[in-house]
Design a protein around this motif. Structure first.
Motif, PDB file in Angstrom:
ATOM      1  N   THR A  31       6.820   8.122  -4.296  1.00  0.00           N
ATOM      2  CA  THR A  31       6.682   6.753  -3.809  1.00  0.00           C
ATOM      3  C   THR A  31       6.730   5.753  -4.958  1.00  0.00           C
ATOM      4  O   THR A  31       7.362   4.700  -4.860  1.00  0.00           O
ATOM      5  CB  THR A  31       5.371   6.600  -3.027  1.00  0.00           C
ATOM      6  OG1 THR A  31       5.386   7.468  -1.895  1.00  0.00           O
ATOM      7  CG2 THR A  31       5.182   5.170  -2.553  1.00  0.00           C
ATOM      8  N   MET A  38       4.787   0.565  -1.902  1.00  0.00           N
ATOM      9  CA  MET A  38       4.282   1.330  -0.764  1.00  0.00           C
ATOM     10  C   MET A  38       2.870   1.832  -1.058  1.00  0.00           C
ATOM     11  O   MET A  38       2.553   2.199  -2.187  1.00  0.00           O
ATOM     12  CB  MET A  38       5.215   2.507  -0.474  1.00  0.00           C
ATOM     13  CG  MET A  38       4.815   3.341   0.722  1.00  0.00           C
ATOM     14  SD  MET A  38       5.049   2.483   2.286  1.00  0.00           S
ATOM     15  CE  MET A  38       6.835   2.454   2.406  1.00  0.00           C
ATOM     16  N   ASN A 150       8.687  -2.084   6.888  1.00  0.00           N
ATOM     17  CA  ASN A 150       7.269  -2.199   6.545  1.00  0.00           C
ATOM     18  C   ASN A 150       7.044  -3.577   5.929  1.00  0.00           C
ATOM     19  O   ASN A 150       7.661  -3.926   4.927  1.00  0.00           O
ATOM     20  CB  ASN A 150       6.901  -1.088   5.563  1.00  0.00           C
ATOM     21  CG  ASN A 150       5.479  -1.169   5.029  1.00  0.00           C
ATOM     22  OD1 ASN A 150       5.192  -0.619   3.966  1.00  0.00           O
ATOM     23  ND2 ASN A 150       4.574  -1.828   5.732  1.00  0.00           N
TER      24      ASN A 150
END
Length: 335
Positions: A31, A38, A150
């Motif tokens: 990530t 994130m 997101n």
């Protein structure tokens, strides 16, 4: 199991504390490279998903280790238990230091065998909107079906006068409704009405995904509450109720981690079809924010997910200063 690229793939138990730490290290390393903003996963949160899932439907995880025992890959597997019983959703992660040697391919092949063993035939997964992720999906025969986005709201820098203005405007358009605020479990007398309201999420765009509508019941709502509490998350709900009939018309739900109380997740915002056109979506989301300012003073950010094609909800989010963190391409394959 030891595969053709020399890695051992084994199922991970939520009680394996060291294994969960290794799994999270793999996931967070990927990530950090692929999408630095994130949210990280914690070992505790990861283990709770293996114990309880989202609705007391625990996920599965498989850790890939190198010949020296180093954790280098992670496979997450979710088998829906309430609907879409022909499907499996997976997450494939490879530590950046070990990419390019076939670990991801070994994990996705393993996932497809898990799918067959479960008597299912559709596999789906999400990947960041990156060329390497798209190439990986195509190489394994997966077709892009949807785009999820997101978004994040940073509360510390939020213009609260803007939130108040949105709320005041929505109140003026929704005078036939009142708001009910609930922390924790729903009262029994609201449970049946909330089943119908929660089902309204099925009107959100699915794009080209091969998916049935979600199926809700009182038992599923209670299972959701149980899983959140056992995972040490606090549930906050704002519910819109029609004054004349007492009918529940919409809701917005946020969960706050107690391990990291600065993090909130927008689980759902939905308005029943018969009650649309009264600015209830804007009312619910702005009312939730104003409530959380007092109820959860440590809360610093709220993450939410929407289909990129969900123009209505995105317009509300943009009015509330949400910013894009990641675009996730959703893929599916029929075995």
């Amino acid at each position: 199991m030891v595969d053709s690229v020399g890695v051992e793939i084994t199922r991970l138990s939520p009680d394996d504390e060291a294994g969960c730490i290794d799994a999270v290290a793999v996931q967070n390393a990927g990530t950090k490279l692929d999408c630095p903003e994130m949210l990280d996963t914690t070992p505790r949160g990861f283990a709770n998903m293996l114990r309880y899932g989202w609705h007391m439907d625990p996920e599965q995880a498989y850790l890939a280790r190198d010949t020296d025992g180093t954790a280098i890959g992670l496979l997450g597997v979710s088998l829906p238990t309430y609907d879409n019983l022909n499907q499996v959703w997976i997450d494939v992660q490879v530590h950046p230091d070990h990419r390019g040697r076939g670990v991801g391919s070994a994990l996705i092949e393993y996932a497809e065998q898990v799918t067959r063993d479960a008597g299912r035939n559709v596999v789906g997964f999400g990947g960041y909107d990156l060329p390497k992720a798209e190439a990986f999906a195509r190489r394994h025969g997966y077709e892009q079906k949807a785009i999820e986005v997101n978004r994040r709201q940073d509360l510390d820098g939020l213009d609260w006068s803007r939130v108040q203005s949105l709320y005041d405007g929505a109140v003026a358009r929704s005078s036939g409704y009142e708001l009910v605020k609930i922390t924790g479990a729903l009262p029994d007398e609201l449970l049946e009405g909330m089943v119908a309201v929660t089902e309204s999420i099925n009107d959100a765009p699915k794009d080209d995904l091969d998916m049935e509508d979600d199926v809700y019941s009182p038992e599923r709502l209670r299972a959701y509450e149980e899983a959140q509490v056992k995972s040490d998350r606090t549930i906050h709900r704002v519910i819109a109720r029609e004054k004349a009939t007492g009918e529940l018309a919409g809701h917005s739900t946020i969960t706050v981690e107690r391990e990291r109380p600065h993090i909130g997740i927008q689980n759902d915002t939905a308005v029943s079809r018969d009650h649309r056109g009264h600015r209830l979506g804007a009312l619910l989301k702005s009312a939730m924010l104003l409530w959380m300012r007092d109820e959860e003073p440590a809360l610093g950010l709220i993450d939410t997910w929407n289909a990129e094609s969900n123009d209505h909800m995105i317009s509300i989010n943009e009015q509330l200063n949400y910013r894009i963190i990641a675009r996730i391409l959703a893929y599916q394959k029929t075995l």
